[in-house]
Design a protein around this motif. Sequence first.
Motif, short mmCIF file in Angstrom:
data_model
loop_
_atom_site.label_atom_id
_atom_site.label_comp_id
_atom_site.label_asym_id
_atom_site.label_seq_id
_atom_site.Cartn_x
_atom_site.Cartn_y
_atom_site.Cartn_z
N GLU A 3 -29.22 4.67 1.81
CA GLU A 3 -28.68 6.01 1.83
C GLU A 3 -28.10 6.65 2.90
OE1 GLU A 3 -30.20 10.32 0.35
OE2 GLU A 3 -31.05 8.64 -0.53
N PRO A 4 -29.05 6.27 4.17
CA PRO A 4 -28.34 6.91 5.40
C PRO A 4 -27.05 6.52 5.58
CG PRO A 4 -30.69 6.65 5.85
CD PRO A 4 -30.27 6.10 4.35
N LYS A 5 -27.09 5.40 5.45
CA LYS A 5 -25.71 4.63 6.18
C LYS A 5 -24.35 5.07 5.00
CE LYS A 5 -25.32 0.20 7.41
NZ LYS A 5 -25.25 -1.29 7.16
N GLN A 6 -24.98 5.30 3.72
CA GLN A 6 -23.91 5.59 2.74
C GLN A 6 -23.58 7.07 3.01
OE1 GLN A 6 -26.24 5.16 -0.85
NE2 GLN A 6 -24.83 3.60 -1.53
N SER A 7 -24.32 7.83 3.46
CA SER A 7 -24.07 9.24 3.81
C SER A 7 -23.33 9.34 5.03
CB SER A 7 -25.08 10.19 4.10
OG SER A 7 -26.17 10.22 2.73
N LEU A 8 -23.35 8.40 6.14
CA LEU A 8 -22.63 8.56 7.23
C LEU A 8 -21.12 7.99 6.93
CD1 LEU A 8 -22.15 8.83 10.24
CD2 LEU A 8 -23.18 6.69 10.59
N MET A 9 -21.19 6.95 6.11
CA MET A 9 -19.80 6.18 5.86
C MET A 9 -18.89 7.32 5.03
SD MET A 9 -20.41 2.30 5.31
CE MET A 9 -18.54 2.01 4.99
N LYS A 10 -19.74 8.08 4.00
CA LYS A 10 -18.88 9.28 3.36
C LYS A 10 -18.21 10.53 4.23
CE LYS A 10 -19.32 12.48 -0.32
NZ LYS A 10 -18.25 13.40 0.39
N LEU A 11 -19.07 10.70 5.34
CA LEU A 11 -18.86 11.60 6.54
C LEU A 11 -17.54 11.22 7.04
CD1 LEU A 11 -19.15 14.17 8.00
CD2 LEU A 11 -20.77 13.01 9.42
N VAL A 12 -17.60 9.89 7.68
CA VAL A 12 -16.40 9.35 8.19
C VAL A 12 -15.07 9.24 7.47
CG1 VAL A 12 -15.47 7.11 9.06
CG2 VAL A 12 -17.87 8.07 9.79
N ASP A 14 -14.63 11.31 4.77
CA ASP A 14 -14.17 12.62 4.55
C ASP A 14 -13.41 13.24 5.81
OD1 ASP A 14 -15.60 12.64 2.07
OD2 ASP A 14 -17.18 13.90 2.73
N MET A 15 -13.66 12.53 6.95
CA MET A 15 -12.90 13.07 8.22
C MET A 15 -11.59 12.40 8.23
SD MET A 15 -16.15 13.68 11.01
CE MET A 15 -15.72 11.73 11.57
N GLY A 16 -11.25 11.56 7.33
CA GLY A 16 -10.13 10.94 7.05
C GLY A 16 -10.06 9.60 8.00
N PHE A 17 -11.14 9.09 8.13
CA PHE A 17 -11.11 7.83 8.73
C PHE A 17 -11.55 6.68 7.67
CE2 PHE A 17 -11.59 10.35 12.07
CZ PHE A 17 -10.57 9.91 13.49
N ASP A 18 -11.32 5.54 7.68
CA ASP A 18 -11.72 4.40 6.68
C ASP A 18 -12.83 3.66 7.22
OD1 ASP A 18 -9.61 4.70 5.02
OD2 ASP A 18 -8.44 3.30 5.97
N ALA A 19 -14.22 4.03 6.89
CA ALA A 19 -15.31 3.47 7.31
C ALA A 19 -15.54 1.85 6.66
CB ALA A 19 -16.60 4.06 6.75
N VAL A 20 -16.01 1.04 7.70
CA VAL A 20 -16.20 -0.27 7.18
C VAL A 20 -17.56 -0.55 7.55
CG1 VAL A 20 -15.47 -2.56 7.66
CG2 VAL A 20 -13.88 -0.92 7.38
N ASP A 21 -18.29 -0.92 6.69
CA ASP A 21 -19.61 -1.62 6.81
C ASP A 21 -19.70 -2.81 7.51
OD1 ASP A 21 -22.53 -2.22 7.10
OD2 ASP A 21 -22.77 -1.72 4.92
N ALA A 22 -20.02 -2.90 8.72
CA ALA A 22 -19.82 -4.27 9.31
C ALA A 22 -21.34 -4.91 9.37
CB ALA A 22 -19.42 -4.15 10.84
N GLY A 23 -22.33 -4.47 8.61
CA GLY A 23 -23.82 -4.89 8.47
C GLY A 23 -24.64 -4.44 9.49
N GLY A 24 -25.89 -5.00 9.57
CA GLY A 24 -26.94 -4.37 10.46
C GLY A 24 -26.87 -5.07 11.74
N LEU A 25 -27.81 -4.80 12.61
CA LEU A 25 -27.87 -5.46 14.05
C LEU A 25 -27.78 -6.83 14.01
CD1 LEU A 25 -30.29 -3.04 15.74
CD2 LEU A 25 -28.03 -3.00 16.05
N ASP A 26 -28.51 -7.51 12.94
CA ASP A 26 -28.35 -8.93 13.06
C ASP A 26 -26.97 -9.49 12.73
OD1 ASP A 26 -28.43 -7.80 10.24
OD2 ASP A 26 -29.25 -9.63 9.19
#
Length: 76
Positions: A3-12, A14-26
């Motif tokens: 959920e926190p990652k989803q919320s942050l990606m939605k915020l990004v 909403d600001m007009g940028f295309d968020a891309v989930d590049a995975g975790g630290l691993d």
Amino acid sequence: MFEPKQSLMKLVNDMGFDAVDAGGLDESWRQQPGTPVYAADFDAGGVRRALAQATPERKPELARDPKSPGTYDTPA
């Protein structure tokens, strides 16, 4: 995706940028110097393709050496 990652990606997004989930630290090696996405100017699809093309092998010129920050001598 948690959920926190989803919320942050939605915020990004909403600001007009295309968020891309590049995975975790691993998976962060996919964005290191020498990989296809590093310092590249791609759209979201290009970032996803470049992340998928990345390999974990480091180029010899980018490998850690004794003078690299964070290295130290181990006691004998």
